[in-house]
Design a protein around this motif. Structure first.
Motif, mmCIF file in Angstrom:
data_model
loop_
_atom_site.group_PDB
_atom_site.id
_atom_site.type_symbol
_atom_site.label_atom_id
_atom_site.label_comp_id
_atom_site.label_asym_id
_atom_site.label_seq_id
_atom_site.Cartn_x
_atom_site.Cartn_y
_atom_site.Cartn_z
ATOM 1 N N ASP A 115 0.838 -1.213 0.000
ATOM 2 C CA ASP A 115 0.000 0.000 0.000
ATOM 3 C C ASP A 115 0.863 1.249 0.000
ATOM 4 O OD1 ASP A 115 -2.502 -0.967 -0.070
ATOM 5 O OD2 ASP A 115 -2.978 -0.651 2.065
ATOM 6 N N SER A 117 3.873 1.496 -0.932
ATOM 7 C CA SER A 117 4.650 1.572 -2.180
ATOM 8 C C SER A 117 3.802 2.170 -3.303
ATOM 9 C CB SER A 117 5.147 0.179 -2.583
ATOM 10 O OG SER A 117 5.925 -0.368 -1.537
ATOM 11 N N ARG A 118 2.538 1.731 -3.379
ATOM 12 C CA ARG A 118 1.628 2.291 -4.409
ATOM 13 C C ARG A 118 1.452 3.790 -4.195
ATOM 14 N NH1 ARG A 118 -0.996 -2.825 -4.378
ATOM 15 N NH2 ARG A 118 -1.988 -2.325 -2.403
ATOM 16 N N GLU A 119 1.303 4.173 -2.921
ATOM 17 C CA GLU A 119 1.132 5.582 -2.588
ATOM 18 C C GLU A 119 2.380 6.378 -3.000
ATOM 19 O OE1 GLU A 119 -1.350 8.318 -1.710
ATOM 20 O OE2 GLU A 119 -1.935 6.207 -1.520
ATOM 21 N N GLU A 121 4.498 5.633 -5.282
ATOM 22 C CA GLU A 121 4.598 5.713 -6.753
ATOM 23 C C GLU A 121 3.696 6.842 -7.264
ATOM 24 O OE1 GLU A 121 4.570 1.996 -8.895
ATOM 25 O OE2 GLU A 121 4.189 3.021 -10.803
ATOM 26 N N LYS A 122 2.498 6.947 -6.666
ATOM 27 C CA LYS A 122 1.573 8.028 -7.076
ATOM 28 C C LYS A 122 2.163 9.391 -6.745
ATOM 29 C CE LYS A 122 -2.604 6.022 -5.842
ATOM 30 N NZ LYS A 122 -3.559 6.145 -4.750
ATOM 31 N N THR A 123 2.721 9.516 -5.543
ATOM 32 C CA THR A 123 3.184 10.828 -5.064
ATOM 33 C C THR A 123 4.535 11.222 -5.653
ATOM 34 O OG1 THR A 123 2.163 10.206 -2.979
ATOM 35 C CG2 THR A 123 3.481 12.212 -2.961
ATOM 36 N N HIS A 124 5.474 10.257 -5.670
ATOM 37 C CA HIS A 124 6.858 10.606 -6.051
ATOM 38 C C HIS A 124 7.297 9.957 -7.370
ATOM 39 C CE1 HIS A 124 7.186 12.097 -1.965
ATOM 40 N NE2 HIS A 124 6.902 10.904 -1.484
ATOM 41 N N GLY A 125 6.451 9.120 -7.952
ATOM 42 C CA GLY A 125 6.818 8.464 -9.219
ATOM 43 C C GLY A 125 7.836 7.346 -9.051
ATOM 44 N N THR A 317 7.314 -3.195 -16.452
ATOM 45 C CA THR A 317 7.910 -2.247 -15.499
ATOM 46 C C THR A 317 9.278 -1.800 -16.006
ATOM 47 O OG1 THR A 317 6.772 -3.445 -13.743
ATOM 48 C CG2 THR A 317 8.502 -1.906 -13.062
ATOM 49 N N ARG A 320 8.983 0.825 -18.575
ATOM 50 C CA ARG A 320 8.658 2.153 -18.017
ATOM 51 C C ARG A 320 9.901 2.807 -17.418
ATOM 52 N NH1 ARG A 320 4.864 2.490 -13.568
ATOM 53 N NH2 ARG A 320 4.839 0.242 -13.224
#
Ligand code: NOS
Length: 328
Positions: A115, A117-119, A121-125, A317, A320
């Motif tokens: 959780d 980690s997903r957050e 990725e959203k916030t800091h890429g 991944t 990307r």
């Protein structure tokens, strides 16, 4: 472009070893645990040598007792990594610390880590993937449940299995069951060797455990036949120069064998290992290696391409990450 903003991959990072001391102190205070002995007067982690470092690491980790603590830890660590330009991080996660090897408990810890980690990725890429890690000095019997936890949770996030800990204890052959179990589950393999165990430690690890990557591996530098073997078989070395220097293996960045190994055709990357313990960051590792070896952005682009080729993530991944590396 500064060394801080240059996009970077980090393949060798112990999650608890990256814990900001302030977070560990906050958790100790919340739980009424006395950790005063493990900090210097200025609040840094204090240790004398490698065996003592392992003890201090375990004392700091003792305040991380719940899945939520690991969620907080993951968020703090990834924020720090992103601040230093990390776009892709693989970290070592230990069921021994996350539920004591119990699969149900491990799943709860993992859910919080994923959780966070997903957050992040959203916030800091930043993209984070996990390598489940057994701990050598906890022995082969503890490595088995760790490997089973890894095998049962292998997937898009848990990509690999490995082993850290005190390399001077036990023998790689004692851990074949754990590594075979993880391999059969489709996990990628890495193992610490050639940090304290000499070149023979690397040979034994390759022979008995057959990992694609070696954590550290710097002891190969004194063994030309082993260097040739590593280059020919494209074994990747996750080097952590600042860690090796902080623990006294080499006197300076200029004396570190990273450049020599790369020159000899060995696949290498640069990581921080346990950054606050070793007073380092990815930015500092790049600054110091640039100065020591006269490396420029192109050298680090080559290092990061080697890291990406050795990364354990899936192809989508990797594509990307490649795009972001090339967009620099
Ligand atoms: O620099 C290091 N060398 C060898 N083992 C390490 C290092 N840093 C941490 N760990 C080991 O990894 C475990 C958790 O991933 C820690 O418990 C410690 O034993």
């Amino acid at each position: 472009m500064t060394w801080t903003s240059l996009p970077k991959l980090e393949l060798h990072l112990h999650l608890e070893g990256a814990a900001p001391p302030a977070l560990i102190r906050d958790l100790a205070r919340e739980k009424h645990i006395d950790l005063s002995g493990i900090f210097t007067e200025t609040g840094a982690y204090a240790f004398r040598d490698f065996p003592h470092f392992l003890k201090v690491y375990e004392a700091a980790t003792s305040v991380l007792t719940t899945p939520r603590d690991y969620g907080r830890l993951t968020a703090a660590v990834l924020e720090n990594c992103a601040e230093h330009g990390a776009i892709y991080v693989e970290s070592f996660l230990s069921p021994d610390f996350c539920g004591g090897g119990d699969l149900h408990a491990w799943r709860d810890y993992l859910a919080e880590i994923e959780d966070a980690s997903r957050e992040a990725e959203k916030t800091h890429g930043i993209i984070h993937r996990g390598i489940v890690t057994c701990i050598r000095h906890f022995g082969p019997d503890a490595a088995k449940p760790a490997a089973l936890c890894a095998a049962e949770t292998a997937g898009p996030f848990i990509r690999g299995f490995g082993m850290g800990g005190n390399e001077t204890l036990g023998h790689p052959r004692d851990f074949t069951w754990a590594f075979d179990c993880a391999r059969e589950a489709g996990l990628h393999l890495t193992c610490h060797a050639g940090e304290w165990g000499g070149a023979q430690g690397i040979r034994d690890t390759l022979h008995h455990l057959a990992p694609a990557r070696i954590g550290h591996g710097v002891a190969a530098h004194a063994d030309p036949a082993l260097i040739a073997q590593l280059a020919e078989t494209a074994i990747h070395l996750e080097t952590c120069p600042g860690s090796n220097i902080a623990l006294g293996l080499f006197p300076s960045f200029a004396a570190h064998p990273l450049a020599k190994l790369r020159q000899a055709g060995v696949n290498v990357s640069i990581s921080t290992d346990d950054p606050p313990f070793f007073h380092t960051t990815l930015t500092r590792e790049y600054e110091e290696t640039a100065r020591a070896f006269d490396w420029d952005e192109e050298d680090f682009a080559a290092i990061n391409r080697m890291a990406l080729a050795a990364a354990f993530c899936d192809d989508d991944t990797a594509a990307r990450v490649k795009e972001r590396l090339e967009a620099r």
